[in-house]
Design an enzyme around this catalytic site. Structure first.
Site, PDB file in Angstrom:
ATOM      1  N   GLY A 171       0.873  -1.110   0.027  1.00  0.00           N
ATOM      2  CA  GLY A 171       0.498  -0.404   0.169  1.00  0.00           C
ATOM      3  C   GLY A 171       0.832   1.602   0.081  1.00  0.00           C
ATOM      4  CG  ASN A 224       1.678   2.740  -5.873  1.00  0.00           C
ATOM      5  OD1 ASN A 224       1.970   3.679  -5.859  1.00  0.00           O
ATOM      6  ND2 ASN A 224       2.526   1.858  -5.732  1.00  0.00           N
ATOM      7  CG  LEU A 239      -1.547  -9.122  -6.284  1.00  0.00           C
ATOM      8  CD1 LEU A 239      -0.415  -9.741  -5.858  1.00  0.00           C
ATOM      9  CD2 LEU A 239      -0.692  -8.476  -7.884  1.00  0.00           C
ATOM     10  CG  LEU A 276      -8.631 -10.241 -15.036  1.00  0.00           C
ATOM     11  CD1 LEU A 276      -6.766  -9.653 -15.676  1.00  0.00           C
ATOM     12  CD2 LEU A 276      -8.832 -12.306 -15.408  1.00  0.00           C
ATOM     13  CB  ILE A 277     -10.631  -5.783 -13.733  1.00  0.00           C
ATOM     14  CG1 ILE A 277      -9.540  -5.347 -12.424  1.00  0.00           C
ATOM     15  CG2 ILE A 277     -11.829  -4.834 -13.512  1.00  0.00           C
ATOM     16  CD1 ILE A 277     -10.216  -5.162 -11.576  1.00  0.00           C
ATOM     17  CG  ASN A 310      -2.554  -1.795 -12.786  1.00  0.00           C
ATOM     18  OD1 ASN A 310      -1.958  -2.311 -11.818  1.00  0.00           O
ATOM     19  ND2 ASN A 310      -1.541  -2.719 -13.501  1.00  0.00           N
ATOM     20  CG  HIS A 347       3.372  -3.365 -14.996  1.00  0.00           C
ATOM     21  ND1 HIS A 347       2.795  -4.717 -14.048  1.00  0.00           N
ATOM     22  CD2 HIS A 347       3.781  -3.988 -15.749  1.00  0.00           C
ATOM     23  CE1 HIS A 347       3.439  -5.654 -14.678  1.00  0.00           C
ATOM     24  NE2 HIS A 347       4.083  -5.330 -15.670  1.00  0.00           N
ATOM     25  CG  ASP A 377      -0.212  -6.050 -16.486  1.00  0.00           C
ATOM     26  OD1 ASP A 377      -0.687  -5.317 -15.454  1.00  0.00           O
ATOM     27  OD2 ASP A 377       0.466  -7.437 -16.126  1.00  0.00           O
TER      28      ASP A 377
HETATM   29  C1  GRF Z   1       3.619  -1.182  -7.234  1.00  0.00           C
HETATM   30  O1  GRF Z   1       5.612  -1.301  -6.818  1.00  0.00           O
HETATM   31  C2  GRF Z   1       3.281  -1.644  -8.517  1.00  0.00           C
HETATM   32  O2  GRF Z   1       3.374  -1.117  -9.468  1.00  0.00           O
HETATM   33  C3  GRF Z   1       2.800  -2.647  -8.300  1.00  0.00           C
HETATM   34  O3  GRF Z   1       2.744  -3.268  -7.524  1.00  0.00           O
HETATM   35  C4  GRF Z   1       3.132  -2.401  -6.521  1.00  0.00           C
HETATM   36  C5  GRF Z   1       2.316  -2.408  -5.373  1.00  0.00           C
HETATM   37  O4  GRF Z   1       3.081  -1.463  -4.315  1.00  0.00           O
HETATM   38  N1  GRF Z   1       1.242  -2.995  -9.290  1.00  0.00           N
HETATM   39  P1  GRF Z   1       2.298  -1.187  -3.044  1.00  0.00           P
HETATM   40  O5  GRF Z   1       1.262  -2.276  -2.695  1.00  0.00           O
HETATM   41  O6  GRF Z   1       1.803  -0.153  -3.708  1.00  0.00           O
HETATM   42  O7  GRF Z   1       3.440  -1.188  -1.917  1.00  0.00           O
END
Ligand code: GRF
Length: 188
Positions: free
Chosen positions: A12, A14, A84, A86-87, A101, A103, A144
């Site tokens: 988390g 992000n 993680l 699929l939507i 998303n 990536h 993706d």
């Molecule tokens: C990030 O590297 C993002 O690009 C990928 O999963 C990771 C998530 O990190 N899809 P966090 O849970 O936000 O720390």
């Protein structure tokens, strides 16, 4: 007021960055966090940030009622931030071009099923790539592969380990993800 739903499965970082970036902005609210993992540290972050947390299992997620639930929360944009699963089609139909998303690689390279988290950085190092980066893209029914909105690159050195690559990618994510979200919310 623009309302975000942030979907998480892991740490988390992000989510934390997005919530803190928009906290001073009265025009944007992280209305809810959706988590599929009871052990995700992101859940704790949501609680600490005072954001309502919605826990889902496969059944709830795949049921069209879940789209209705998000609609009833007046969500403008769904942000997958380390999510993680699929939507499902019902969500894509309910939120056309409103699901994005992030990536941790330069798609179309190192994307698709199985390319998540550390697996991505390990593959990048194994291939002796001279650069990696982040891709922010629209979400469709395949992993993706939706249209790309934004990419940022970073140079790699021969000595970089997967952890080193992850650290470089983390910086790019923290810098760029909230700005891209802001642009999508207001530039239309
Ligand atoms: C990030 O590297 C993002 O690009 C990928 O999963 C990771 C998530 O990190 N899809 P966090 O849970 O936000 O720390």
């Amino acid at each position: 007021m623009k309302r975000l739903a942030v979907f998480v499965s892991g740490g988390g970082t992000n989510l934390q960055r997005i919530a803190e970036y928009f906290a001073p902005n009265p025009e944007v609210e992280v209305a809810c966090v959706v988590s599929n993992n009871k052990d995700a540290y992101a859940n704790q972050r949501a609680k600490n940030l005072g954001i309502p947390l919605i826990m889902i299992d496969r059944q709830r997620f795949n049921d069209k009622e879940f789209s209705d639930e998000l609609k009833s929360l007046n969500i403008d944009l769904i942000v997958l931030a380390g999510f993680l699963w699929l939507i499902p089609q019902h969500l894509i139909e309910a939120f056309p071009n409103k699901i994005i998303n992030i990536h941790p690689a330069l798609l179309p390279k190192y994307g698709g099923k199985g390319f998540y988290g550390h697996h991505v950085h390990e593959a990048v190092v194994a291939a002796h790539e001279k650069e990696s980066g982040i891709t922010i893209h629209y979400v469709n029914e395949h992993y993706d592969s939706g249209n790309i909105i934004f990419q940022a690159k970073v140079a790699l050195s021969e000595k970089d380990t997967p952890d080193d690559v992850a650290a470089k990618i983390h910086i790019l994510e923290q810098e760029n993800f909230p700005l891209v979200i802001e642009k999508l919310l207001f530039d239309k």
